[in-house]
Design an enzyme around this catalytic site. Structure first.
Site, PDB file in Angstrom:
ATOM      1  N   HIS A  52       0.852  -1.190   0.000  1.00 56.09           N
ATOM      2  CA  HIS A  52       0.000   0.000   0.000  1.00 56.09           C
ATOM      3  C   HIS A  52       0.890   1.242   0.000  1.00 56.09           C
ATOM      4  O   HIS A  52       2.106   1.149   0.196  1.00 56.09           O
ATOM      5  CB  HIS A  52      -0.934   0.009   1.220  1.00 56.09           C
ATOM      6  CG  HIS A  52      -0.222  -0.022   2.518  1.00 56.09           C
ATOM      7  ND1 HIS A  52      -0.133  -1.138   3.306  1.00 56.09           N
ATOM      8  CD2 HIS A  52       0.483   0.934   3.164  1.00 56.09           C
ATOM      9  CE1 HIS A  52       0.580  -0.871   4.373  1.00 56.09           C
ATOM     10  NE2 HIS A  52       0.977   0.384   4.311  1.00 56.09           N
TER      11      HIS A  52
HETATM   12  C1  T46 Z   1       2.899   0.877   6.911  1.00 58.75           C
HETATM   13  C2  T46 Z   1       3.636  -0.389   7.090  1.00 58.75           C
HETATM   14  C3  T46 Z   1       5.115  -0.205   7.184  1.00 58.75           C
HETATM   15  C4  T46 Z   1      -4.393  -0.266  13.330  1.00 58.75           C
HETATM   16  O1  T46 Z   1      -5.531  -0.463  13.806  1.00 58.75           O
HETATM   17  N1  T46 Z   1      -3.648   0.772  13.786  1.00 58.75           N
HETATM   18  C5  T46 Z   1      -2.399   1.046  13.286  1.00 58.75           C
HETATM   19  O2  T46 Z   1      -1.760   2.001  13.743  1.00 58.75           O
HETATM   20  C6  T46 Z   1      -1.894   0.200  12.252  1.00 58.75           C
HETATM   21  C7  T46 Z   1      -0.518   0.477  11.660  1.00 58.75           C
HETATM   22  C8  T46 Z   1      -2.657  -0.840  11.806  1.00 58.75           C
HETATM   23  N2  T46 Z   1      -3.881  -1.079  12.354  1.00 58.75           N
HETATM   24  C9  T46 Z   1      -4.649  -2.248  11.902  1.00 58.75           C
HETATM   25  C10 T46 Z   1      -5.153  -2.169  10.473  1.00 58.75           C
HETATM   26  C11 T46 Z   1      -5.200  -3.622  10.056  1.00 58.75           C
HETATM   27  O3  T46 Z   1      -6.428  -4.193  10.457  1.00 58.75           O
HETATM   28  O4  T46 Z   1      -3.796  -3.398  11.960  1.00 58.75           O
HETATM   29  C12 T46 Z   1      -4.092  -4.279  10.880  1.00 58.75           C
HETATM   30  C13 T46 Z   1      -2.835  -4.589  10.077  1.00 58.75           C
HETATM   31  O5  T46 Z   1      -2.437  -3.398   9.344  1.00 58.75           O
HETATM   32  P1  T46 Z   1      -1.810  -3.472   7.893  1.00 58.75           P
HETATM   33  O6  T46 Z   1      -2.371  -4.617   7.154  1.00 58.75           O
HETATM   34  O7  T46 Z   1      -1.957  -2.106   7.261  1.00 58.75           O
HETATM   35  O8  T46 Z   1      -0.276  -3.751   8.226  1.00 58.75           O
HETATM   36  P2  T46 Z   1       0.979  -3.690   7.257  1.00 58.75           P
HETATM   37  O9  T46 Z   1       2.069  -4.373   7.968  1.00 58.75           O
HETATM   38  O10 T46 Z   1       0.652  -4.161   5.892  1.00 58.75           O
HETATM   39  O11 T46 Z   1       1.336  -2.113   7.135  1.00 58.75           O
HETATM   40  C14 T46 Z   1       1.782  -1.390   8.276  1.00 58.75           C
HETATM   41  C15 T46 Z   1       1.071  -0.032   8.372  1.00 58.75           C
HETATM   42  O12 T46 Z   1      -0.348  -0.225   8.314  1.00 58.75           O
HETATM   43  C16 T46 Z   1       1.469   0.912   7.263  1.00 58.75           C
HETATM   44  O13 T46 Z   1       1.057   2.222   7.597  1.00 58.75           O
HETATM   45  O14 T46 Z   1       3.415   1.831   6.327  1.00 58.75           O
HETATM   46  O15 T46 Z   1       3.178  -1.176   8.205  1.00 58.75           O
END
Ligand code: T46
Length: 135
Positions: A52
């Site tokens: 993303h």
């Molecule tokens: C990024 C990369 C490096 C939250 O509720 N609060 C938060 O602060 C974050 C970061 C995530 N979430 C929830 C949203 C999803 O349901 O945690 C779950 C996993 O998030 P996501 O699939 O977006 O995780 P990554 O590892 O793909 O991405 C993360 C960050 O979301 C993003 O901002 O830059 O790490």
């Protein structure tokens, strides 16, 4: 020449006979006020994360244990970097597609962000991201 996508900064270390202490602070390596900190750990073998971009969010990523490869794409160029030391941080600006690969089992990736979590700031579709950066 275009500026590099990968911006790695040195994190000051204060080592002494007891071991190391690393500092991330505003006016030092941090170019923004931190409003949120989160970390990614316990990543299962073969897992890839990210895929993303953010419209506005700026972040500093520090691999405080283990290693991970981050790749960044601005719509035209792609660069990647292996983070495997807690004395380096990767600054990730807005408008960059990011992917995380090759997590070691012990990886702890700590992320300092300049805003609270906001799903509306994410672009999770690569084609939509390419259209977004094209203007
Ligand atoms: C990024 C990369 C490096 C939250 O509720 N609060 C938060 O602060 C974050 C970061 C995530 N979430 C929830 C949203 C999803 O349901 O945690 C779950 C996993 O998030 P996501 O699939 O977006 O995780 P990554 O590892 O793909 O991405 C993360 C960050 O979301 C993003 O901002 O830059 O790490």
């Amino acid at each position: 020449m275009a500026s590099p996508l990968v911006q790695v900064v040195d994190i000051p270390q204060h080592g002494d006979a007891r071991g190391q202490l690393a500092v991330v602070e505003l006016g030092g390596v941090l170019p923004f006020v931190v409003r949120r900190v989160y970390w990614i750990h316990g990543t299962k073998p073969g897992v890839k994360r990210g895929f993303h971009a953010h419209k506005k969010l700026r972040q500093l990523c520090v691999c405080v244990a283990g290693s991970v490869r981050l790749s960044l794409f601005d719509g035209r160029r792609e660069e990647s970097v292996v983070l495997d030391s807690s004395d380096k941080g990767l600054l990730v600006g807005a408008g960059l597609w990011r992917e995380m690969h090759d997590f070691s089992p012990d990886c702890v990736l700590m992320i300092f962000a300049d805003a609270e979590y906001d799903e509306a700031d994410y672009i999770r579709d690569r084609e939509e991201f390419i259209r977004h950066v094209a203007g």
